[in-house]
Design an enzyme around this catalytic site. Structure first.
Site, mmCIF file in Angstrom:
data_model
loop_
_atom_site.group_PDB
_atom_site.id
_atom_site.type_symbol
_atom_site.label_atom_id
_atom_site.label_comp_id
_atom_site.label_asym_id
_atom_site.label_seq_id
_atom_site.Cartn_x
_atom_site.Cartn_y
_atom_site.Cartn_z
ATOM 1 C CB CYS A 36 21.525 137.385 117.518
ATOM 2 S SG CYS A 36 22.850 137.743 116.337
ATOM 3 C CG HIS A 148 33.938 145.855 114.891
ATOM 4 N ND1 HIS A 148 32.890 145.496 114.061
ATOM 5 C CD2 HIS A 148 33.959 144.923 115.879
ATOM 6 C CE1 HIS A 148 32.310 144.407 114.529
ATOM 7 N NE2 HIS A 148 32.936 144.038 115.629
ATOM 8 C CD GLU A 150 27.962 146.808 112.898
ATOM 9 O OE1 GLU A 150 27.069 147.685 112.993
ATOM 10 O OE2 GLU A 150 28.091 145.890 113.733
ATOM 11 C CB CYS A 219 21.151 144.630 116.674
ATOM 12 S SG CYS A 219 22.029 143.411 117.647
ATOM 13 C CB SER A 291 29.575 135.317 117.699
ATOM 14 O OG SER A 291 29.295 136.556 117.075
#
EC number: 1.17.7.4
Length: 332
Positions: A36, A148, A150, A219, A291
């Site tokens: 991405c 995680h 994030e 996202c 990824s």
């Protein structure tokens, strides 16, 4: 699901026209898949840092969750560490795409480290939303996965005790806030679209006054890749997802396929494929997490082609044109 595959079915060699002797396989490749814009940006930040500052450049945490990418950057001179105390004084350091708590850049400033922040801009947007909700006097219910990176980074944007993590609708039922408590919710960017919708619905039913983000926090790339799997999984006997076991968005792709009744497996490289997985498989679905580079997709196709006569079809469910700017330090 397709009808059981017949081993006697073969396709002709495209050059000679003679039967290849390999069983036929229909391959459904999802699009969008793989890198991405946020991952592209993060990798380019490390590569440009190496060009500008020279090796080594330190990277706090895996820049993205993909071993092939990380090993490639190591070969160019990147050194990956878990914490800043592993970075020597005077060195250059990059923060990963997942985002970091505010304490990390503060510590880098204190030590006068030269750092670049590769946090995905869509994750940074969630960070800014968290700050605004706290400034407005609201407690934040954050939907995400415990541990995680994030989640750790986002929760580290606000004072301790001002954000509560929930992972399931059952966690929402256990919340003890009152109807009068000012609340807001935010989400991790790489969650299951369907799961998150159910959790948000549970929050809105229990706390009708809760404030949500104006736009979806999950996202575009996560949503698009899940939608693409929904296109190919119903017609596949097996779906292979290329991604790392610690990649949230890749794990969600496996779950999406399984919930549609299709067997699914997460792999990191083509070498992990067991040819017996293809026994009885006439149609194979293939995708890659955000990824995973396209090179790994082609590697998998080449590997499968050693055993089967592959007829490849790409299913496009969305077009992606998003590009994120690099930090000014690398473009001046």
């Amino acid at each position: 699901m397709n009808a059981p595959f017949q081993d006697s079915e073969t396709r002709s060699d495209p050059v000679s026209g003679e039967p290849s002797g390999k069983p036929a396989l229909t391959l459904l490749v999802a699009a969008p898949r793989g890198f991405c814009a946020g991952v592209d940006r993060a990798i380019e930040i490390v590569e440009r840092s190496l060009e500008r500052y020279g090796a080594p450049v330190y990277v706090r945490h895996e820049i993205v969750h993909n071993r092939y990418v990380v090993d490639g950057l190591k070969a160019k001179g990147a050194i990956f560490v878990e914490e800043l105390d592993e970075v020597p004084d005077g060195a250059s350091v990059v923060f990963s795409a997942h985002g970091v708590p505010k304490s990390v850049p503060h510590e880098a400033d204190r030590r006068k480290l030269d750092y670049l922040d590769a946090t995905c801009p869509l994750v940074s947007k969630v960070h800014r939303q968290a700050e605004r909700q706290i400034e407005a006097g609201r407690h934040i219910v954050f939907i995400g996965h415990q541990g995680h990176p994030e989640v750790i980074g986002t929760m580290g944007q606000v004072p301790d005790g001002t954000m509560t993590l929930v992972e399931t609708a059952e966690d929402v039922a256990a919340l003890s806030f009152t109807a009068e408590d000012p609340l807001a919710f935010l989400t991790q960017t790489t969650l299951s679209v369907d799961d998150t919708h159910a959790i948000v619905e549970a929050l809105r039913i229990k706390y009708p006054h809760i404030v949500g983000p104006k736009a979806e926090d999950i996202c575009y790339a996560t949503s698009n890749r899940q939608a693409a799997v929904k296109q190919i999984a119903p017609g596949s006997d097996l779906v292979l997802v290329i991604g790392a076991p610690n990649s949230s968005n890749s794990l969600r792709l496996v779950e999406v396929a399984e919930r549609l009744g299709t067997d699914a497996r997460l792999i990191q490289r083509a070498s992990e494929i067991d040819p017996t997985w293809l026994d009885g498989v006439g149609t194979l679905g293939l995708t890659a997490g955000a990824s995973a580079p396209e090179k790994l997709v082609r590697e998998v196709v080449d590997r499968i082609s050693e055993w089967r006569e592959v007829e490849e079809h790409t299913f496009v469910s969305a077009q992606e044109k998003m590009v994120f700017k690099l930090p000014r330090q690398l473009t001046d």
